[in-house]
Design a protein around this motif. Structure first.
Motif, short mmCIF file in Angstrom:
data_model
loop_
_atom_site.label_atom_id
_atom_site.label_comp_id
_atom_site.label_asym_id
_atom_site.label_seq_id
_atom_site.Cartn_x
_atom_site.Cartn_y
_atom_site.Cartn_z
N LEU A 68 0.78 -1.13 0.07
CA LEU A 68 -0.03 -0.11 -0.14
C LEU A 68 0.79 1.23 -0.02
CD1 LEU A 68 -2.58 -1.26 2.79
CD2 LEU A 68 -2.83 -1.18 0.25
N SER A 84 -2.44 0.58 -5.26
CA SER A 84 -3.38 -0.18 -4.33
C SER A 84 -3.72 0.86 -2.93
CB SER A 84 -2.60 -1.50 -3.63
OG SER A 84 -2.67 -2.65 -4.78
N ALA A 87 -6.20 3.09 -3.80
CA ALA A 87 -7.61 2.51 -3.79
C ALA A 87 -8.02 2.27 -2.45
CB ALA A 87 -7.45 1.20 -4.59
N LEU A 88 -7.40 2.10 -1.80
CA LEU A 88 -7.78 1.82 -0.19
C LEU A 88 -8.19 3.29 0.56
CD1 LEU A 88 -8.07 0.12 2.28
CD2 LEU A 88 -5.69 0.37 2.99
N GLU A 90 -9.54 5.64 -1.27
CA GLU A 90 -10.96 5.72 -1.84
C GLU A 90 -12.03 4.77 -1.26
OE1 GLU A 90 -13.81 7.38 -3.76
OE2 GLU A 90 -11.69 7.92 -3.82
N LEU A 91 -11.42 3.59 -0.80
CA LEU A 91 -12.47 2.79 -0.08
C LEU A 91 -12.53 3.39 1.23
CD1 LEU A 91 -13.96 0.24 0.83
CD2 LEU A 91 -11.80 -0.75 1.32
N VAL A 141 -17.64 -1.80 -2.61
CA VAL A 141 -16.04 -0.94 -2.81
C VAL A 141 -14.99 -2.08 -2.21
CG1 VAL A 141 -14.51 0.71 -2.82
CG2 VAL A 141 -17.29 1.33 -3.13
N LEU A 142 -15.45 -2.30 -0.92
CA LEU A 142 -14.45 -3.38 -0.39
C LEU A 142 -14.48 -4.57 -1.04
CD1 LEU A 142 -12.81 -4.29 2.28
CD2 LEU A 142 -15.15 -4.96 3.29
N GLU A 144 -14.55 -5.28 -4.31
CA GLU A 144 -13.89 -4.95 -5.42
C GLU A 144 -12.30 -4.63 -4.91
OE1 GLU A 144 -15.83 -1.52 -7.14
OE2 GLU A 144 -17.44 -2.61 -7.69
N PHE A 145 -12.16 -3.97 -3.88
CA PHE A 145 -10.63 -3.60 -3.43
C PHE A 145 -9.95 -5.29 -3.07
CE2 PHE A 145 -7.53 -3.29 -0.11
CZ PHE A 145 -6.81 -2.45 -0.53
N ASN A 149 -6.87 -7.02 -5.16
CA ASN A 149 -5.74 -6.98 -3.97
C ASN A 149 -5.63 -8.33 -3.33
OD1 ASN A 149 -4.47 -4.14 -4.29
ND2 ASN A 149 -6.66 -3.82 -4.10
#
Length: 171
Positions: A68, A84, A87-88, A90-91, A141-142, A144-145, A149
């Motif tokens: 991350l 990554s 993206a986290l 954004e989550l 979203v979680l 998808e993350f 990952n």
């Protein structure tokens, strides 16, 4: 009668426990909001004065292990988010916005607590989706993350005692 939990759900719950560590939430959102952390003396502890050195070290170690945060001792920016990590972030923002609009878990909750409670909704029950969370809520979203990952899903942290200490709120 002992019902076993599917292996994938156990991995997801473990991942959620890690992703909701207060120090990790603070580290990722601080870098996302304010940019990379430099090598300047005191810049790291100055940005996270509310975290103990142990919590901060643990958050950095986890963030590195999960890919991350990119840490480069030679670059002017000591720590910066990877794709990554972005993206986290954004989550985390999605979870906090969702919780804030619903006053979840209550109206006076801070960002870290909102993120923790919202993401943990997904791990409380194998059937957390449905009436509790609408399809557009953070659990999508979680999912998808985590799918993008797999390193997060497969991560096992040997320092469980540190993780347990870290599980409390960030001051």
């Amino acid at each position: 009668m002992n019902r076993s939990v599917p292996e994938n759900l156990l991995h997801e719950r473990r991942a959620i426990r890690i992703l909701t560590l207060p120090g990790l939430i603070r580290l990722v959102t601080e870098i996302d909001d304010n940019g990379p952390i430099s090598h300047q003396k005191g810049s790291l502890q100055g940005a996270f004065g509310d975290l103990t050195p142990g919590q901060l070290r643990h958050a950095i170690d986890i963030a590195r292990d999960l890919g991350l945060v990119h840490a480069d001792q030679q670059a002017p920016d000591r720590y910066r988010l990877t794709e990554s990590g972005e993206a986290l972030a954004e989550l985390y923002d999605t979870a906090a916005r969702w919780a804030r609009t619903r006053h979840f878990p209550d109206t006076s909750t801070d960002f870290v607590t909102r993120v923790q409670h919202t993401l943990q909704l997904n791990s409380r029950s194998p059937h957390a989706s449905g009436s509790t969370l609408e399809p557009s809520a953070p659990h999508q979203v979680l999912s998808e993350f985590l799918q993008a990952n797999p390193r997060v899903l497969n991560h096992t942290d040997a320092r469980s005692s540190q993780e347990a200490a870290e599980a409390g709120r960030a001051a």
